[in-house]
Design an enzyme around this catalytic site. Structure first.
Site, mmCIF file in Angstrom:
data_model
loop_
_atom_site.group_PDB
_atom_site.id
_atom_site.type_symbol
_atom_site.label_atom_id
_atom_site.label_comp_id
_atom_site.label_asym_id
_atom_site.label_seq_id
_atom_site.Cartn_x
_atom_site.Cartn_y
_atom_site.Cartn_z
ATOM 1 N N ASP A 144 83.982 -33.368 5.099
ATOM 2 C CA ASP A 144 82.481 -33.082 4.912
ATOM 3 C C ASP A 144 82.232 -31.635 5.171
ATOM 4 O O ASP A 144 82.703 -30.954 6.074
ATOM 5 C CB ASP A 144 81.965 -33.856 6.233
ATOM 6 C CG ASP A 144 80.569 -33.873 6.539
ATOM 7 O OD1 ASP A 144 80.056 -35.186 6.499
ATOM 8 O OD2 ASP A 144 79.916 -32.894 6.434
ATOM 9 N N ASP B 32 77.623 -33.943 0.186
ATOM 10 C CA ASP B 32 78.463 -33.093 0.813
ATOM 11 C C ASP B 32 79.898 -33.822 1.598
ATOM 12 O O ASP B 32 80.482 -33.208 2.431
ATOM 13 C CB ASP B 32 77.851 -32.232 2.028
ATOM 14 C CG ASP B 32 77.743 -33.025 3.304
ATOM 15 O OD1 ASP B 32 77.570 -34.192 3.503
ATOM 16 O OD2 ASP B 32 77.785 -32.220 4.417
ATOM 17 N N GLU B 33 80.209 -34.838 0.926
ATOM 18 C CA GLU B 33 81.079 -35.614 1.502
ATOM 19 C C GLU B 33 81.877 -36.555 0.708
ATOM 20 O O GLU B 33 81.543 -37.114 -0.334
ATOM 21 C CB GLU B 33 80.439 -36.713 2.609
ATOM 22 C CG GLU B 33 80.967 -36.691 3.931
ATOM 23 C CD GLU B 33 80.142 -37.701 4.838
ATOM 24 O OE1 GLU B 33 80.613 -38.556 5.270
ATOM 25 O OE2 GLU B 33 78.993 -37.170 5.134
HETATM 26 P P1 DGT Z 1 77.346 -31.210 9.650
HETATM 27 O O1 DGT Z 1 77.821 -32.053 8.622
HETATM 28 O O2 DGT Z 1 77.000 -31.902 10.903
HETATM 29 O O3 DGT Z 1 78.032 -29.875 9.923
HETATM 30 O O4 DGT Z 1 75.511 -30.850 9.139
HETATM 31 P P2 DGT Z 1 75.134 -30.953 7.665
HETATM 32 O O5 DGT Z 1 73.831 -30.413 7.603
HETATM 33 O O6 DGT Z 1 76.235 -30.920 6.532
HETATM 34 O O7 DGT Z 1 74.769 -32.718 7.938
HETATM 35 P P3 DGT Z 1 74.998 -34.076 6.803
HETATM 36 O O8 DGT Z 1 76.486 -33.821 6.311
HETATM 37 O O9 DGT Z 1 74.838 -35.144 7.733
HETATM 38 O O10 DGT Z 1 74.244 -33.902 5.712
HETATM 39 C C1 DGT Z 1 74.389 -33.084 4.560
HETATM 40 C C2 DGT Z 1 73.198 -32.597 4.002
HETATM 41 O O11 DGT Z 1 72.362 -33.440 3.755
HETATM 42 C C3 DGT Z 1 72.443 -31.437 4.837
HETATM 43 O O12 DGT Z 1 72.796 -30.375 4.766
HETATM 44 C C4 DGT Z 1 71.016 -31.614 4.455
HETATM 45 C C5 DGT Z 1 70.823 -33.131 4.140
HETATM 46 N N1 DGT Z 1 70.299 -33.842 4.884
HETATM 47 C C6 DGT Z 1 70.956 -34.665 6.125
HETATM 48 N N2 DGT Z 1 69.963 -35.177 6.863
HETATM 49 C C7 DGT Z 1 68.768 -35.095 6.229
HETATM 50 C C8 DGT Z 1 67.494 -35.137 6.658
HETATM 51 O O13 DGT Z 1 67.412 -36.021 7.602
HETATM 52 N N3 DGT Z 1 66.364 -34.979 5.666
HETATM 53 C C9 DGT Z 1 66.789 -34.206 4.463
HETATM 54 N N4 DGT Z 1 65.677 -33.884 3.996
HETATM 55 N N5 DGT Z 1 67.913 -33.878 4.285
HETATM 56 C C10 DGT Z 1 68.891 -34.207 5.119
HETATM 57 CA CA CA Z 2 78.148 -32.265 6.360
HETATM 58 CA CA CA Z 3 77.692 -35.675 5.373
#
Ligand code: DGT
Ligand code: CA
Ligand code: CA
Length: 362
Positions: free
Chosen positions: A9, A109-110
């Site tokens: 991820d 991203d996974e």
């Molecule tokens: P992490 O994995 O905790 O370091 O942080 P992220 O940002 O990679 O979180 P993840 O893996 O849950 O989600 C991957 C991408 O998906 C994130 O960079 C932006 C998008 N995303 C996640 N949640 C939401 C949301 O609630 N709304 C929108 N518009 N996009 C989202």
């Molecule tokens: Ca992520």
């Molecule tokens: Ca993810």
């Protein structure tokens, strides 16, 4: 059969891409916004970097609330650039795919991969192998990710989630219960607030409580399918295979050595990308009708140009010639420099005997 599964991820994905392209924002809270366009600042936070998370600014929060929480900081708010994130995702998925026996993309991203054969079923080499994959993603795309390695999809996903950012977590088969049991039951993948509340009524708060509860009671309460899932997964059991669905398109994308609009320079990259793609199509006996290029400009705007043929094609020469023709036309209408170039083939044939192997509708 023992398996070794690796789950990957990317860390704060959208925000990290923004940081890697604008290094001067790296030490500030970064908020990537999904603006709704209805009024100024209406919309939600897509994601944030870890500095912003210290201020409780996270995915899903209204942008207005995020601005309030960060009002006394030197924060950066950026509108989401989905084409860019998709293109980076595609490049990274291609890297991960190369490291796998079986590859399954789970979100932008996974991904999870079966690496049992690649590592001769050895966890020591699996860990080294995982770190090589992380290093390659860092070198080629300048992004960090977190990986989990374990005996099945469930454990490797939870392992990856347990140590972020930039974590490598290996759970050996005989350590699965040590890893799971102390955790709160809502950390188990698939348990939301509703199930959590219901389980609390049975005094089930840890995964150990759930693992030691009566299977029949869980089935009575949650139905056959979910009851069995709860009991099995609390015990670290998950037999689901990595679903190796071949893509309905094959593409490669690279960052050019320098921003340029020099046809010959970009053509060199096209030669390399096309060779890679045609190796894959030959390998998988795929023929295609469409060739496309993706041009990502110095200001990160993105353009796609495609050409389709009446009959199926399979040669590298066609990919190279078509991509260069598309590039030449594109450059003649465009004055900015290119930062990245991608080539892709799609519109595959569904030849006899491939129907089981290739699910073209997915
Ligand atoms: P992490 O994995 O905790 O370091 O942080 P992220 O940002 O990679 O979180 P993840 O893996 O849950 O989600 C991957 C991408 O998906 C994130 O960079 C932006 C998008 N995303 C996640 N949640 C939401 C949301 O609630 N709304 C929108 N518009 N996009 C989202
Ligand atoms: Ca992520
Ligand atoms: Ca993810």
């Amino acid at each position: 059969m023992q398996r070794i599964i690796l789950h990957l991820d990317l860390d704060y994905f959208y925000a990290q891409i923004e940081e890697s392209r604008k290094p001067d924002i790296k030490n500030k809270p970064v908020v990537v916004c999904q603006y709704s366009g209805r009024s100024e600042d209406s919309g939600a936070v897509a994601t944030t970097n870890y500095i912003a998370r210290k201020f409780n600014v996270k995915s899903g929060l209204p942008i207005k609330t995020a601005k309030k929480l960060l009002q006394n900081t030197d924060s950066v708010f950026i509108a989401a650039n989905h084409e860019l994130y998709e293109s980076v995702s595609e490049a990274i998925m291609n890297i991960i795919r190369r490291y796998s026996d079986k590859f399954e993309q789970l979100s932008i991203d996974e991904a999870c991969i079966d690496i049992s054969n690649k590592t001769n079923n050895d966890y020591q080499s699996a860990s080294t192998y995982g770190n090589e994959l992380k290093k390659e993603i860092k070198t080629l795309e300048n992004l960090t990710c977190s990986i989990g390695i374990g005996p099945n999809k469930l454990i490797s996903k939870m392992a990856a989630d347990s140590n972020k950012p930039n974590g490598t977590t290996v759970i050996l088969p005989d350590k699965v219960k040590d890893f799971l049991f102390p955790q709160k039951v809502n950390k188990l993948y698939g348990i939301g607030p509703k199930t959590n509340t219901k389980l609390a009524e049975f005094n089930i708060t840890t995964i150990e409580d759930l693992a030691n509860s009566e299977r029949t009671v869980l089935i009575d309460e949650f139905g056959q399918k979910f009851g069995v899932y709860l009991h099995d997964s609390a015990n670290g059991i998950d037999n689901e295979e990595v679903k190796d669905k071949p893509a309905d398109q094959i593409g490669r994308i690279v960052t050019l050595k320098e921003d340029t609009r020099d046809f010959d320079l970009i053509s060199q990259s096209i030669d390399n990308l096309s060779k890679d793609i045609s190796n894959q199509t030959i390998d998988k006996k795929i023929t295609f009708k469409t060739v496309s290029i993706t041009a990502i400009m110095e200001d990160l705007t993105i353009y796609q140009r495609s050409k389709s043929f009446e009959i199926f094609q399979n040669s590298n020469d066609i990919i190279v010639a078509t991509s260069k023709e598309l590039l030449r036309n594109f450059l003649s209408q465009e004055s900015r420099k290119l930062r990245r170039i991608g080539v892709r083939v799609s519109n595959f044939s569904q030849t006899k005997g491939q129907t089981n192997l290739f699910d073209f509708n997915s």
